[in-house]
Every structure is written in C-alpha cells, then in structure tokens.
Motif scaffolding. Structure first.
Motif, PDB file in Angstrom:
ATOM      1  N   ASP A 272     -45.710  35.079 -20.216  1.00  0.00           N
ATOM      2  CA  ASP A 272     -45.971  34.527 -21.559  1.00  0.00           C
ATOM      3  C   ASP A 272     -44.661  34.410 -22.341  1.00  0.00           C
ATOM      4  OD1 ASP A 272     -47.570  33.508 -23.536  1.00  0.00           O
ATOM      5  OD2 ASP A 272     -47.993  35.461 -24.427  1.00  0.00           O
ATOM      6  N   ALA A 273     -43.837  35.463 -22.318  1.00  0.00           N
ATOM      7  CA  ALA A 273     -42.563  35.439 -23.032  1.00  0.00           C
ATOM      8  C   ALA A 273     -41.601  34.445 -22.396  1.00  0.00           C
ATOM      9  CB  ALA A 273     -41.935  36.831 -23.042  1.00  0.00           C
ATOM     10  N   SER A 274     -41.647  34.337 -21.068  1.00  0.00           N
ATOM     11  CA  SER A 274     -40.774  33.384 -20.386  1.00  0.00           C
ATOM     12  C   SER A 274     -41.116  31.945 -20.767  1.00  0.00           C
ATOM     13  CB  SER A 274     -40.892  33.572 -18.871  1.00  0.00           C
ATOM     14  OG  SER A 274     -40.092  32.623 -18.187  1.00  0.00           O
TER      15      SER A 274
ATOM     16  N   TRP B 155     -40.138  26.922 -24.152  1.00  0.00           N
ATOM     17  CA  TRP B 155     -40.557  25.995 -25.206  1.00  0.00           C
ATOM     18  C   TRP B 155     -39.635  26.077 -26.433  1.00  0.00           C
ATOM     19  CZ3 TRP B 155     -43.520  21.895 -25.368  1.00  0.00           C
ATOM     20  CH2 TRP B 155     -44.484  21.712 -24.380  1.00  0.00           C
ATOM     21  N   ALA B 156     -39.239  27.292 -26.800  1.00  0.00           N
ATOM     22  CA  ALA B 156     -38.368  27.457 -27.973  1.00  0.00           C
ATOM     23  C   ALA B 156     -37.006  26.809 -27.726  1.00  0.00           C
ATOM     24  CB  ALA B 156     -38.209  28.935 -28.302  1.00  0.00           C
ATOM     25  N   ASP B 157     -36.468  26.981 -26.489  1.00  0.00           N
ATOM     26  CA  ASP B 157     -35.189  26.344 -26.162  1.00  0.00           C
ATOM     27  C   ASP B 157     -35.309  24.821 -26.241  1.00  0.00           C
ATOM     28  OD1 ASP B 157     -33.911  28.742 -25.773  1.00  0.00           O
ATOM     29  OD2 ASP B 157     -34.251  28.783 -23.595  1.00  0.00           O
ATOM     30  N   TYR B 158     -36.414  24.308 -25.748  1.00  0.00           N
ATOM     31  CA  TYR B 158     -36.622  22.850 -25.773  1.00  0.00           C
ATOM     32  C   TYR B 158     -36.689  22.338 -27.214  1.00  0.00           C
ATOM     33  CZ  TYR B 158     -39.329  18.511 -25.672  1.00  0.00           C
ATOM     34  OH  TYR B 158     -39.774  17.236 -25.889  1.00  0.00           O
ATOM     35  N   TYR B 159     -37.417  23.032 -28.069  1.00  0.00           N
ATOM     36  CA  TYR B 159     -37.598  22.567 -29.446  1.00  0.00           C
ATOM     37  C   TYR B 159     -36.337  22.717 -30.294  1.00  0.00           C
ATOM     38  CZ  TYR B 159     -42.426  21.238 -29.253  1.00  0.00           C
ATOM     39  OH  TYR B 159     -43.571  20.565 -28.969  1.00  0.00           O
TER      40      TYR B 159
ATOM     41  N   LEU C 151     -35.730  28.153 -37.087  1.00  0.00           N
ATOM     42  CA  LEU C 151     -37.011  28.791 -36.769  1.00  0.00           C
ATOM     43  C   LEU C 151     -37.199  28.931 -35.257  1.00  0.00           C
ATOM     44  CD1 LEU C 151     -39.353  27.013 -39.347  1.00  0.00           C
ATOM     45  CD2 LEU C 151     -38.752  29.435 -39.312  1.00  0.00           C
ATOM     46  N   TRP C 152     -36.904  27.841 -34.512  1.00  0.00           N
ATOM     47  CA  TRP C 152     -37.082  27.893 -33.061  1.00  0.00           C
ATOM     48  C   TRP C 152     -36.012  28.763 -32.407  1.00  0.00           C
ATOM     49  CZ3 TRP C 152     -41.444  27.088 -30.983  1.00  0.00           C
ATOM     50  CH2 TRP C 152     -42.334  26.161 -31.534  1.00  0.00           C
ATOM     51  N   ASN C 153     -34.845  28.836 -33.006  1.00  0.00           N
ATOM     52  CA  ASN C 153     -33.816  29.719 -32.475  1.00  0.00           C
ATOM     53  C   ASN C 153     -34.257  31.177 -32.588  1.00  0.00           C
ATOM     54  OD1 ASN C 153     -31.029  29.945 -31.427  1.00  0.00           O
ATOM     55  ND2 ASN C 153     -30.656  31.046 -33.336  1.00  0.00           N
ATOM     56  N   ALA C 154     -34.902  31.507 -33.725  1.00  0.00           N
ATOM     57  CA  ALA C 154     -35.423  32.865 -33.886  1.00  0.00           C
ATOM     58  C   ALA C 154     -36.519  33.150 -32.859  1.00  0.00           C
ATOM     59  CB  ALA C 154     -35.948  33.052 -35.308  1.00  0.00           C
ATOM     60  N   GLU C 155     -37.370  32.128 -32.602  1.00  0.00           N
ATOM     61  CA  GLU C 155     -38.433  32.294 -31.587  1.00  0.00           C
ATOM     62  C   GLU C 155     -37.810  32.524 -30.212  1.00  0.00           C
ATOM     63  OE1 GLU C 155     -41.756  32.152 -31.700  1.00  0.00           O
ATOM     64  OE2 GLU C 155     -42.172  31.581 -33.771  1.00  0.00           O
ATOM     65  N   ALA C 156     -36.743  31.773 -29.895  1.00  0.00           N
ATOM     66  CA  ALA C 156     -36.099  31.925 -28.588  1.00  0.00           C
ATOM     67  C   ALA C 156     -35.475  33.306 -28.443  1.00  0.00           C
ATOM     68  CB  ALA C 156     -35.044  30.833 -28.405  1.00  0.00           C
ATOM     69  N   GLU C 157     -34.836  33.804 -29.500  1.00  0.00           N
ATOM     70  CA  GLU C 157     -34.226  35.135 -29.439  1.00  0.00           C
ATOM     71  C   GLU C 157     -35.284  36.222 -29.261  1.00  0.00           C
ATOM     72  OE1 GLU C 157     -31.079  35.909 -29.301  1.00  0.00           O
ATOM     73  OE2 GLU C 157     -30.449  33.798 -29.401  1.00  0.00           O
ATOM     74  N   GLU C 158     -36.410  36.056 -29.953  1.00  0.00           N
ATOM     75  CA  GLU C 158     -37.495  37.042 -29.818  1.00  0.00           C
ATOM     76  C   GLU C 158     -38.065  37.035 -28.399  1.00  0.00           C
ATOM     77  OE1 GLU C 158     -41.927  38.000 -31.692  1.00  0.00           O
ATOM     78  OE2 GLU C 158     -40.699  36.369 -32.505  1.00  0.00           O
ATOM     79  N   ALA C 159     -38.261  35.826 -27.851  1.00  0.00           N
ATOM     80  CA  ALA C 159     -38.785  35.722 -26.488  1.00  0.00           C
ATOM     81  C   ALA C 159     -37.802  36.307 -25.480  1.00  0.00           C
ATOM     82  CB  ALA C 159     -39.083  34.261 -26.155  1.00  0.00           C
ATOM     83  N   LYS C 160     -36.513  36.111 -25.721  1.00  0.00           N
ATOM     84  CA  LYS C 160     -35.506  36.669 -24.804  1.00  0.00           C
ATOM     85  C   LYS C 160     -35.555  38.190 -24.820  1.00  0.00           C
ATOM     86  CE  LYS C 160     -30.548  36.450 -23.745  1.00  0.00           C
ATOM     87  NZ  LYS C 160     -30.383  37.893 -23.605  1.00  0.00           N
ATOM     88  N   ARG C 161     -35.722  38.758 -26.001  1.00  0.00           N
ATOM     89  CA  ARG C 161     -35.813  40.219 -26.081  1.00  0.00           C
ATOM     90  C   ARG C 161     -37.050  40.724 -25.319  1.00  0.00           C
ATOM     91  NH1 ARG C 161     -33.838  39.213 -31.382  1.00  0.00           N
ATOM     92  NH2 ARG C 161     -35.970  39.122 -32.209  1.00  0.00           N
TER      93      ARG C 161
END
Length: 266
Positions: free
Chosen positions: A139-141, A146-150, A115-125
């Motif tokens: 905000d995306a940064s 946070w997603a990378d940390y989790y 789930l957090w990996n998907a959040e990180a990929e979305e934020a990266k995009r």
C-alpha cells in the motif's frame, strides 16, 4: 626763417623761389612719402591676412563636410554590423482558463507539488519502516509511486505557466492534467476508473460534497470544509484537491469569490 615783405599777390611766386620754404616742404614730403609707404605695407599685410582668413574659413567648411560625411558612413556601418534586435516575446495571455491567470496557475500547481511531495515523503518513511521490520507494505509502495507521478506532473505544469507568465514563448505543449489517483486504504488500492467517475468515486463524492455544502451559501463551499467532509471517507487532502482541480478543468465546478470557494455548475 623767411621774412616776406612784399605784397600778398606776389607771395605765391615768392614761395617757389624761397629756400626756407623749399627745405621745410621737402622734409614734409619725405615724411609723407614714408608714411604712405608704411600704410601701403599695412594694407598689403591686411589684404594678405584677409586672404589667409578666407582660405582658412573655406578649409573649415570643407573639413566640416568631410567630417559629416565620415560620421554618416560610420553610423551606417554600425547599423550594418549591429546584431538584429531580439524578437519581442509574445505577451502572455492575462486569463488562461477558468478565470485564472498564468501566475495564479503557477501558485496553484506549486501548492499541489508540495502536497504530493509531502505524501511521497510519508510513503517513503512507511516503506523504510516496513523494510526494517522485514515486511512488504505494498500500500505504501503504491502510494509513493502515485505521489511521485503527481508531483512530477505538478512541477511540469508550474514551470510551463511560469515561463508564459514571464513573457516567454510557450516552452512546450501544456501537459494534460493528470487523472485522479486511486485512494489507498486498508491495504487495497481502489481502481482508477472508480476514482475517476465511477459510482462512489472520488470525483463524484467531491461533486456531491460541493453541491451539499454550497447549496445554501451564495459564496459556495469552502475547500477546507470539502476536504474535512471527505477525509471521513478515507480520502487524503491531496486527493481531494486534485479531484477539485479536475472538476474545475472539466467545467463541472467553478470558483466564486476566491480560489478557496467553489460552486457546482448547473
């Protein structure tokens, strides 16, 4: 051929002087003597063979004793040279906490990781799209950080419980469950202390949702209903799941019929 015409009483005396009888008897005595010599030779051969057989049996017994002694020495040498047996790993505890086994916790944290990996990929995009347009999306940064940390925390926890579920010794001290992340919306990050239990924070909102949705249901609130009710407040699915995990770790809620239904601990 001797023809005796005298009386029977004189026959014995006649034999002593009879040349016919003497010649015949002499041949028999020679034959008997020859046979006797042959028998004596055979007896000597048999005696010799019996002696050799007895000696061979004694040699076999001595050889067997030497063989057994040598075999015992070899076995003792093998035992001395054999490497020590590997220590038996401690048996993994069947239940770790909150009614979950280590294997169930592996699956739990693996799901959170994805789930957090998907959040990180979305934020990266989102960050890449902002960079192409020459803008900065803070905000995306922040969301990506946070997603990378989790996802890093979830990966560590999953590997920890996987090692123990496979009977290995504890690889390292169990990482602490991470705090709830800030909710990012409308360009502003909510303070961490507010998310972690302040008035209107995510954990309090989650607790209220579970209490409301599970008040009239014996099986408790379904996690999909909890997530849906909190998404209207701007929380993501990953944030809600993390808040549920933290509340469960703190003993404020508990799972009921399965890992998808929760009830508030009164």
């Amino acid at each position: 051929m001797c023809i005796w015409t005298g009386s029977i009483a004189d026959y014995s005396a006649h034999l002593e002087s009879c040349s016919v009888y003497s010649n015949s008897n002499s041949a028999l005595r020679r034959e008997n003597a020859s046979l006797k010599e042959q028998l004596e030779e055979k007896d000597e051969e048999i005696t010799s063979l019996q002696t050799r057989l007895n000696e061979a049996l004694r040699n076999n017994e001595r050889n067997e004793l030497r063989y057994r002694s040598t075999l015992d020495e070899l076995n003792a040498m093998r035992e001395r040279l054999a490497p020590p047996p590997a220590p038996t790993p401690p048996a993994a505890a069947l239940i770790y906490k909150h009614g979950k086994t280590h294997a169930q916790l592996v699956q739990r944290y693996t799901n959170f990781y994805h789930l957090w990996n998907a959040e990180a990929e979305e934020a990266k995009r989102e960050c890449d799209a902002a960079a192409l347009s020459g803008q900065l999306n803070s905000d995306a940064s922040n969301k990506k950080k946070w997603a990378d940390y989790y996802r890093s925390c979830c990966a560590s926890l999953a590997h920890y419980h996987l090692a123990i579920s496979q009977g290995q010794a504890e690889p390292y001290q169990r990482p602490e469950s991470p705090p709830a992340p800030p909710r990012l919306s409308q360009g502003r990050a909510r303070p961490v202390d507010q998310i972690n239990g302040g008035a209107g924070g995510l954990q309090q909102d989650t607790l209220d949702a579970i209490k409301r949705l599970g008040s009239n249901v014996d099986t408790g609130a379904n996690i999909s209903h909890i997530i849906y009710s909190l998404q209207s407040k701007g929380y993501s699915e990953g944030e809600v799941r993390t808040a549920i995990e933290n509340l469960s770790d703190e003993g404020m809620i508990y799972s009921t019929i399965d890992e998808a239904h929760f009830q508030v601990a009164e």
